[in-house]
Design an enzyme around this catalytic site. Structure first.
Site: not given
Length: 430
Positions: A116, A120, A249-250, A281-282, A289, A310
């Site tokens: 991140r 950013h 975002h995984t 998210w996962t 992955d 998403d």
């Protein structure tokens, strides 16, 4: 949509000490007043590396603006340490810093916040502005208070605190390079693809050179597809790159009290690693992955987060084409992600040397330039197409190509070839 990273007591003390040395004297008092004290529960140590690492990357969306006020803990700026003359960053120090970052990741599991940070920093780039550093991008500006206090950057001061001991150890590495090195290394160490990175980014020198607030994307805009395109097209990225980058975002999780999104806790986050809580998210939110695409497509697990930005990846026809592909083919996703990440990390950067520095081939050295036929002209006139093709044929005959630069000196090869021919001719004449 990031969460504030809570540091282990030992790391917090180290980082605070480093920050204290770096911040201007006039700001030290203000920093101690504005930075929240860590909960008392973090003061005790643990024999388990997972339990003691309460500085896990408590993030949400890696690249999205928070619905909250700016981070209050940054009341000063990390000063610039001069790099060696002649190059923006020292190649050998870059390689050593990468090793230290790998060690940091193993002990703090801060992979998402490092990604991140790099995103950013680079994501403020505006392709319609030619001047550096006004165009934004990867230039080290995120270390300054004015940019750290942007709402989208809430919590990123913690990433800087984690990296600051490495920056102090390797003064010959610019902040711009360090941020991108940390992000790329985090992806790779989380099981992701090797990113074809180059280094040598020049740092800005003053907070006045920071970009204005508002250049980063939001998580829940009224028209998600249009918003994503507006922001990423401004950076010069296309639909495939938007979807590929979204796949990162995984990694990470979101906390509602800090970002406005997600659940307080799920079965996947209640035990950490790091401070428990938030919504990911996962399932394996520290593993890189293609699970992100699979889970969004299925939408079967209420404990997994799906934001408007998403969901739109499987609703917009153009985005869906790539999202479906990545859900089925992880190799394709890794290939496209690696290319998109490398492109993002270079946005807006000014390199010294101009061609950048490679540290991925076993030896740290300047990256070779691509073949440009006009460079081999002794005159000022533009070369004819026939002459360009002739030079290209000779160049490729020696092992070079436009996409595979020749590692050795072109003219040296020509001279050696001519000398060999002359020697052979003299032998025949005898």
């Amino acid at each position: 949509m990031a969460e504030r990273l809570r540091l282990p007591s030992s790391m917090s003390s180290l980082s605070s000490a480093a920050a204290s040395r770096l911040l201007p004297l006039a700001t030290k008092t203000r920093l101690s007043l504005s930075t929240p004290s860590p909960p008392s529960s973090l003061s005790s140590s643990s024999s388990s590396s997972l339990k003691c690492l309460r500085s896990t990357p408590l993030l949400s969306h890696l690249f999205l603006r928070q619905r909250r006020s700016p981070f209050p803990g940054a009341t000063g700026s990390y000063n610039t340490v001069a790099s060696p003359k002649g190059l923006a960053s020292d190649p050998d120090q870059l390689k050593a810093a990468r090793d230290d970052i790998k060690d940091l990741l193993k002990t703090t599991f801060c992979h998402p916040i490092m990604v991140r940070l790099g995103w950013h920093e680079a994501g403020t780039y505006n392709k319609d502005i030619e001047e550096w550093p006004q165009r934004g991008g990867a230039n080290g500006s995120l270390r300054f208070e004015v940019e750290l206090k942007h709402a989208a950057n809430a919590g990123l001061l913690n990433a800087l605190k984690l990296l600051q001991p490495i920056k102090e150890k390797y003064s010959g590495v610019t902040y711009a390079d360090l941020f991108q090195l940390a992000g790329a290394t985090a992806i790779e160490e989380a099981g992701g693809p090797k990113i074809p990175m180059k280094y040598g980014r020049v740092d800005v020198s003053a907070p006045e050179q920071c970009p204005e607030e508002g250049r980063l994307p939001a998580a829940g805009p009224p028209t998600p597809a249009s918003h994503l395109r507006e922001v990423f097209y401004r950076m010069g990225l296309d639909d495939k790159e938007i979807v590929a980058l979204s796949g990162a975002h995984t990694l990470g999780r979101s906390r509602p009290e800090r970002s406005g999104w997600g659940k307080q806790e799920t079965k996947y986050t209640k035990d950490g690693p790091g401070a428990p809580g938030g919504q990911s998210w996962t399932v394996q939110w520290l593993k890189f992955d293609n699970s992100y695409f699979k889970d969004i497509k299925e939408k079967r697990d209420e404990d997994l987060l799906v934001l408007p930005t998403d969901a739109v990846l499987f609703e917009d026809p153009s985005f869906k084409l790539y999202a479906e592909k990545y859900a089925e083919d992880m190799d394709a996703f890794f290939k496209d992600y690696a290319e998109a990440h490398a492109k993002l990390s270079n946005l807006g950067a000014k390199f010294d040397p101009p061609e950048g520095i490679s540290i991925d081939d076993g030896t740290a050295k300047a990256a070779p330039e691509k073949f440009v036929a006009a460079k081999y002209s002794s005159g000022k006139r533009e070369l004819s197409e026939a002459m360009k093709q002739k030079i290209r044929a000779e160049y490729e005959g020696l092992g070079g190509s436009p996409d595979k630069p020749l590692q050795s000196n072109y003219f040296l090869n020509i001279m050696i070839g001519v000398a060999v021919l002359a020697f052979l001719a003299s032998l025949v004449a005898m």
